[in-house]
Write a protein that holds these residues in place. Structure first.
Motif, PDB file in Angstrom:
ATOM      1  N   PRO A  98      15.890  -3.499  -8.589  1.00 23.31           N
ATOM      2  CA  PRO A  98      14.438  -3.330  -8.732  1.00 23.31           C
ATOM      3  C   PRO A  98      13.945  -3.544 -10.164  1.00 23.31           C
ATOM      4  N   GLN A  99      12.751  -4.131 -10.260  1.00 22.68           N
ATOM      5  CA  GLN A  99      12.108  -4.282 -11.571  1.00 22.68           C
ATOM      6  C   GLN A  99      11.589  -2.930 -12.052  1.00 22.68           C
ATOM      7  N   SER A 100      10.951  -2.194 -11.144  1.00 20.96           N
ATOM      8  CA  SER A 100      10.447  -0.852 -11.436  1.00 20.96           C
ATOM      9  C   SER A 100      10.628  -0.016 -10.182  1.00 20.96           C
ATOM     10  N   LEU A 101      11.144   1.193 -10.349  1.00 19.97           N
ATOM     11  CA  LEU A 101      11.528   1.985  -9.188  1.00 19.97           C
ATOM     12  C   LEU A 101      10.894   3.368  -9.278  1.00 19.97           C
ATOM     13  N   HIS A 102      10.295   3.825  -8.156  1.00 22.48           N
ATOM     14  CA  HIS A 102       9.701   5.161  -8.082  1.00 22.48           C
ATOM     15  C   HIS A 102      10.422   5.932  -6.978  1.00 22.48           C
ATOM     16  N   TYR A 103      11.109   6.998  -7.375  1.00 22.88           N
ATOM     17  CA  TYR A 103      11.962   7.727  -6.449  1.00 22.88           C
ATOM     18  C   TYR A 103      11.400   9.115  -6.175  1.00 22.88           C
ATOM     19  N   GLN A 104      11.179   9.435  -4.904  1.00 23.74           N
ATOM     20  CA  GLN A 104      10.779  10.774  -4.468  1.00 23.74           C
ATOM     21  C   GLN A 104       9.532  11.273  -5.206  1.00 23.74           C
ATOM     22  N   LEU A 105       8.525  10.435  -5.339  1.00 24.37           N
ATOM     23  CA  LEU A 105       7.291  10.882  -5.979  1.00 24.37           C
ATOM     24  C   LEU A 105       6.590  11.923  -5.113  1.00 24.37           C
ATOM     25  N   SER A 106       5.815  12.780  -5.746  1.00 26.42           N
ATOM     26  CA  SER A 106       5.049  13.794  -5.018  1.00 26.42           C
ATOM     27  C   SER A 106       3.902  13.124  -4.271  1.00 26.42           C
ATOM     28  N   SER A 107       3.314  13.846  -3.318  1.00 28.20           N
ATOM     29  CA  SER A 107       2.195  13.285  -2.568  1.00 28.20           C
ATOM     30  C   SER A 107       1.024  12.972  -3.486  1.00 28.20           C
ATOM     31  N   THR A 108       0.798  13.811  -4.496  1.00 27.87           N
ATOM     32  CA  THR A 108      -0.291  13.556  -5.453  1.00 27.87           C
ATOM     33  C   THR A 108      -0.027  12.280  -6.240  1.00 27.87           C
ATOM     34  N   GLN A 109       1.209  12.083  -6.695  1.00 21.79           N
ATOM     35  CA  GLN A 109       1.562  10.870  -7.444  1.00 21.79           C
ATOM     36  C   GLN A 109       1.409   9.622  -6.564  1.00 21.79           C
ATOM     37  N   LEU A 110       1.866   9.701  -5.328  1.00 23.72           N
ATOM     38  CA  LEU A 110       1.776   8.543  -4.434  1.00 23.72           C
ATOM     39  C   LEU A 110       0.327   8.214  -4.098  1.00 23.72           C
ATOM     40  N   GLN A 111      -0.476   9.241  -3.919  1.00 21.24           N
ATOM     41  CA  GLN A 111      -1.901   9.029  -3.661  1.00 21.24           C
ATOM     42  C   GLN A 111      -2.549   8.327  -4.850  1.00 21.24           C
ATOM     43  N   THR A 112      -2.204   8.749  -6.059  1.00 27.05           N
ATOM     44  CA  THR A 112      -2.753   8.135  -7.270  1.00 27.05           C
ATOM     45  C   THR A 112      -2.299   6.690  -7.395  1.00 27.05           C
ATOM     46  N   HIS A 113      -1.019   6.425  -7.141  1.00 26.80           N
ATOM     47  CA  HIS A 113      -0.511   5.057  -7.189  1.00 26.80           C
ATOM     48  C   HIS A 113      -1.249   4.169  -6.190  1.00 26.80           C
ATOM     49  N   ALA A 114      -1.462   4.680  -4.990  1.00 30.44           N
ATOM     50  CA  ALA A 114      -2.141   3.890  -3.959  1.00 30.44           C
ATOM     51  C   ALA A 114      -3.561   3.542  -4.386  1.00 30.44           C
ATOM     52  N   MET A 115      -4.274   4.498  -4.927  1.00 32.22           N
ATOM     53  CA  MET A 115      -5.659   4.235  -5.356  1.00 32.22           C
ATOM     54  C   MET A 115      -5.695   3.275  -6.544  1.00 32.22           C
ATOM     55  N   ASN A 116      -4.757   3.435  -7.466  1.00 35.85           N
ATOM     56  CA  ASN A 116      -4.709   2.533  -8.627  1.00 35.85           C
ATOM     57  C   ASN A 116      -4.413   1.098  -8.217  1.00 35.85           C
ATOM     58  N   GLN A 117      -3.650   0.932  -7.131  1.00 37.05           N
ATOM     59  CA  GLN A 117      -3.319  -0.412  -6.638  1.00 37.05           C
ATOM     60  C   GLN A 117      -4.319  -0.899  -5.589  1.00 37.05           C
ATOM     61  N   LYS A 118      -5.430  -0.156  -5.441  1.00 40.45           N
ATOM     62  CA  LYS A 118      -6.465  -0.486  -4.441  1.00 40.45           C
ATOM     63  C   LYS A 118      -5.886  -0.535  -3.032  1.00 40.45           C
ATOM     64  N   GLY A 119      -4.918   0.350  -2.805  1.00 35.45           N
ATOM     65  CA  GLY A 119      -4.303   0.446  -1.485  1.00 35.45           C
ATOM     66  C   GLY A 119      -4.785   1.636  -0.688  1.00 35.45           C
ATOM     67  N   GLY A 120      -5.880   2.268  -1.142  1.00 35.04           N
ATOM     68  CA  GLY A 120      -6.429   3.416  -0.434  1.00 35.04           C
ATOM     69  C   GLY A 120      -7.613   3.979  -1.183  1.00 35.04           C
ATOM     70  N   VAL A 121      -8.465   4.708  -0.452  1.00 33.72           N
ATOM     71  CA  VAL A 121      -9.660   5.325  -1.020  1.00 33.72           C
ATOM     72  C   VAL A 121      -9.642   6.801  -0.658  1.00 33.72           C
ATOM     73  N   LEU A 122     -10.039   7.623  -1.620  1.00 39.59           N
ATOM     74  CA  LEU A 122     -10.046   9.061  -1.373  1.00 39.59           C
ATOM     75  C   LEU A 122     -11.292   9.449  -0.575  1.00 39.59           C
ATOM     76  N   SER A 123     -11.080  10.225   0.485  1.00 38.39           N
ATOM     77  CA  SER A 123     -12.202  10.676   1.313  1.00 38.39           C
ATOM     78  C   SER A 123     -12.746  12.000   0.787  1.00 38.39           C
ATOM     79  N   SER A 124     -13.851  12.441   1.369  1.00 36.82           N
ATOM     80  CA  SER A 124     -14.471  13.705   0.969  1.00 36.82           C
ATOM     81  C   SER A 124     -13.579  14.902   1.277  1.00 36.82           C
ATOM     82  N   THR A 125     -12.623  14.743   2.188  1.00 36.13           N
ATOM     83  CA  THR A 125     -11.713  15.840   2.536  1.00 36.13           C
ATOM     84  C   THR A 125     -10.510  15.921   1.602  1.00 36.13           C
ATOM     85  N   GLY A 126     -10.325  14.896   0.773  1.00 39.96           N
ATOM     86  CA  GLY A 126      -9.143  14.823  -0.079  1.00 39.96           C
ATOM     87  C   GLY A 126      -8.040  13.969   0.500  1.00 39.96           C
ATOM     88  N   ALA A 127      -8.192  13.543   1.769  1.00 40.35           N
ATOM     89  CA  ALA A 127      -7.193  12.673   2.395  1.00 40.35           C
ATOM     90  C   ALA A 127      -7.359  11.239   1.897  1.00 40.35           C
TER      91      ALA A 127
END
Length: 529
Positions: A16-45
């Motif tokens: 791997p060029q860059s590897l992320h192992y066992q990230l927390s749900s908060t970290q994964l949520q942040t990564h997804a939003m930074n990569q435009k792979g998800g949007v945060l809803s009003s519920t936090g989901a």
């Protein structure tokens, strides 16, 4: 990531060029939003879209045919054979793709709450949102479940990889491929997260019955205050998750379980619920689970807001939410239970002729288990204008690699041994078929389930209705009597019998086409005319 896990990846050919192992749900949520792979809803989901595929593609699931699987797998439209050479082409394409990707996400997880039967998986994929789904849906490492150096299985997930069907031997550019000898799953070309969940389930459905004599089941399970367990079998849309998530009972799991000599155990660590038309008043536990850490799939927002519009099918009818079981307060934390006292088969009969509640004989139980019936209605699938009977052996044919009678045989043994009561609850229509009658209210379905599980029907008389020979209670607390026997709720009796006979014909045709060729000959069909 520890060097020993990195060595494990390198042995597969992944550097791997860059590897992320066992990230927390908060970290994964942040990564997804930074990569435009998800949007945060009003519920936090996190709200994501799964791209071209908004559901499983069961005809694109392949199993490597070799000396291990050739005689054990039930080759059919869902268990498609692929050669070892074709697997190698797909494997190399997947490795090459993952190596070219700038970031990879790794989850080490277990499937199976029973320590004697759990299997470890290392899941490698390109998207943080899919990594969050894995963290939600499987059993996480903990002080009781220490990290492993080498997993039992590897899962390679490359949703953006498009396969060459001619070179790979696939039907189209996407495929899920399982190699039981190499202990590798490859998911290519689909961003639908459910492919990960169901491919792992397929592996357990092959290994546990063959190697451990454990019955693997597509069912929900919950537990009463007295510790009594109940199972809920049913296809999508029949109410399996809704009815098993009961405020009066603790949830063991909503979808996949094993039944060993010790009892029931959940395969998973989360829930994957349908959320089309989700109503917080009717399904508060599911509604309240949609918070930070949860993933909502293919559900749009209300215009100019980040509020989820659960009533919209603009993207798909199959909208979903994934959340960890920790989001359900009323749950069995260890994920295990005793052998069940009651089993409930759920069906959504859009023809309006099956009783809302019936008690099954053992012969009927095996017959309905082998058929796995429900009905699709207009709007749930392109091209469907009228109710369409749907049969799925063992209530899960697309992810059952063995012949149906293997699972039915294990079920029959357990029914005999534990003297389990088996019921059928129809959550579909009464008073007429879809478009004429009315959908049975969820409140009544809940009352019927409550009556079963509280043993309130133990001293009630039953009447055998004439079409399906099902035993129907003459009374169920707080449920209208006229609803219990289907013909009584129809205005046109002749139309009722014509419709019932049509459904019986569908049952007979399915049994003769799918089940009987496997060598299962019924001792007289448990239905009348």
């Amino acid at each position: 990531m520890k060097n020993i896990q990195l060595t494990s990846l390198q042995q597969l050919g992944i550097f791997p060029q860059s590897l992320h192992y066992q990230l927390s749900s908060t970290q994964l949520q942040t990564h997804a939003m930074n990569q435009k792979g998800g949007v945060l809803s009003s519920t936090g989901a996190l709200v994501i879209r799964t791209g071209k595929f908004t559901g499983r593609s069961p005809k694109d699931k392949f199993i490597v045919q070799d000396d291990l699987t050739k005689e054990t797998v039930d080759w059919n439209e869902f268990n498609n054979p692929i050669s070892t050479d074709q697997f190698e082409v797909i494997f190399q394409a997947s490795i090459s793709f993952l190596n070219s990707h700038p970031q990879l996400y790794i989850n080490d997880v277990y499937a199976g709450a029973d320590k004697d039967h759990r299997i470890s998986f290392r899941i490698i994929n390109q998207l943080p949102a899919m990594s969050l789904f894995v963290a939600n849906m499987f059993i996480a490492l903990s002080s009781q479940l220490p990290p492993f150096t080498e997993p039992d299985w590897h899962v390679l997930v490359a949703p953006d990889l498009e396969l060459n069907p001619e070179k790979c031997g696939t039907r189209q550019s996407n495929a899920t491929v399982i190699n039981f000898k190499r202990k590798i799953i490859i998911i290519a070309g689909s961003g639908y997260t459910g492919e990960i969940k169901k491919s792992v389930f397929t592996v357990l459905n092959y290994l546990l019955p063959l190697q451990k004599k454990v019955l693997s089941m597509h069912c929900a399970a919950n537990q009463g205050a007295d510790g009594a367990t109940a199972l809920f079998f049913g296809l999508s849309g029949t109410g399996k998750t809704t009815l098993s998530t009961d405020p009066l009972r603790k949830l063991i799991g909503d979808d996949e379980h094993g039944w060993s000599a010790k009892g029931i155990f959940n395969f998973e660590g989360g829930c994957y619920a349908k959320c089309m038309k989700l109503d917080g008043n009717k399904e508060p536990a599911i509604f309240n689970a949609i918070k930070a850490g949860a993933i909502v799939e293919n559900t749009p927002f209300f215009k100019n807001t980040n509020q989820i519009n659960f009533d919209s099918d603009a993207i798909t009818e199959n909208t979903r939410v994934s959340y960890p079981l920790s989001h359900i307060s009323n749950r069995v934390i260890h994920g295990t239970g005793k052998a069940p006292k009651h089993i409930i088969f759920l069906t959504c009969d859009a023809f309006g002729v099956l009783p809302p509640l019936s008690r099954l004989t053992q012969q009927q139980a095996i017959y309905y288990f082998l058929n796995g019936y429900t009905a699709k209605i207009a709007g749930t699938e392109a091209g469907i204008k009228e109710p369409k009977p749907t049969f799925s052996a063992c209530f899960g044919a697309p992810f059952m690699p063995l012949a149906p009678m293997v699972y039915a045989g294990l079920l029959q043994e357990k029914l005999n041994h534990h003297k389990v009561k088996v019921w059928m609850v129809n959550t579909g229509w009464a008073g007429g078929r879809y478009g004429v009658g009315q959908r049975i209210p969820l409140a009544f379905s809940r009352l019927m389930v409550t009556a079963i599980l509280s043993n309130s029907l133990d001293h009630v008389s039953f009447t055998q209705e004439s079409c399906f020979r099902l035993n129907v209670p003459d009374y169920c607390p707080d449920v209208p009597r006229e609803m219990l026997l289907p013909r009584n709720s129809w205005d046109n009796q002749e139309a009722y019998f014509l419709q019932a006979n049509e459904l019986i014909t569908h049952f007979e045709a399915n049994y003769q086409r799918v089940i009987q060729p496997k060598g299962v000959i019924p001792a007289g069909l448990p239905m009348g005319r």
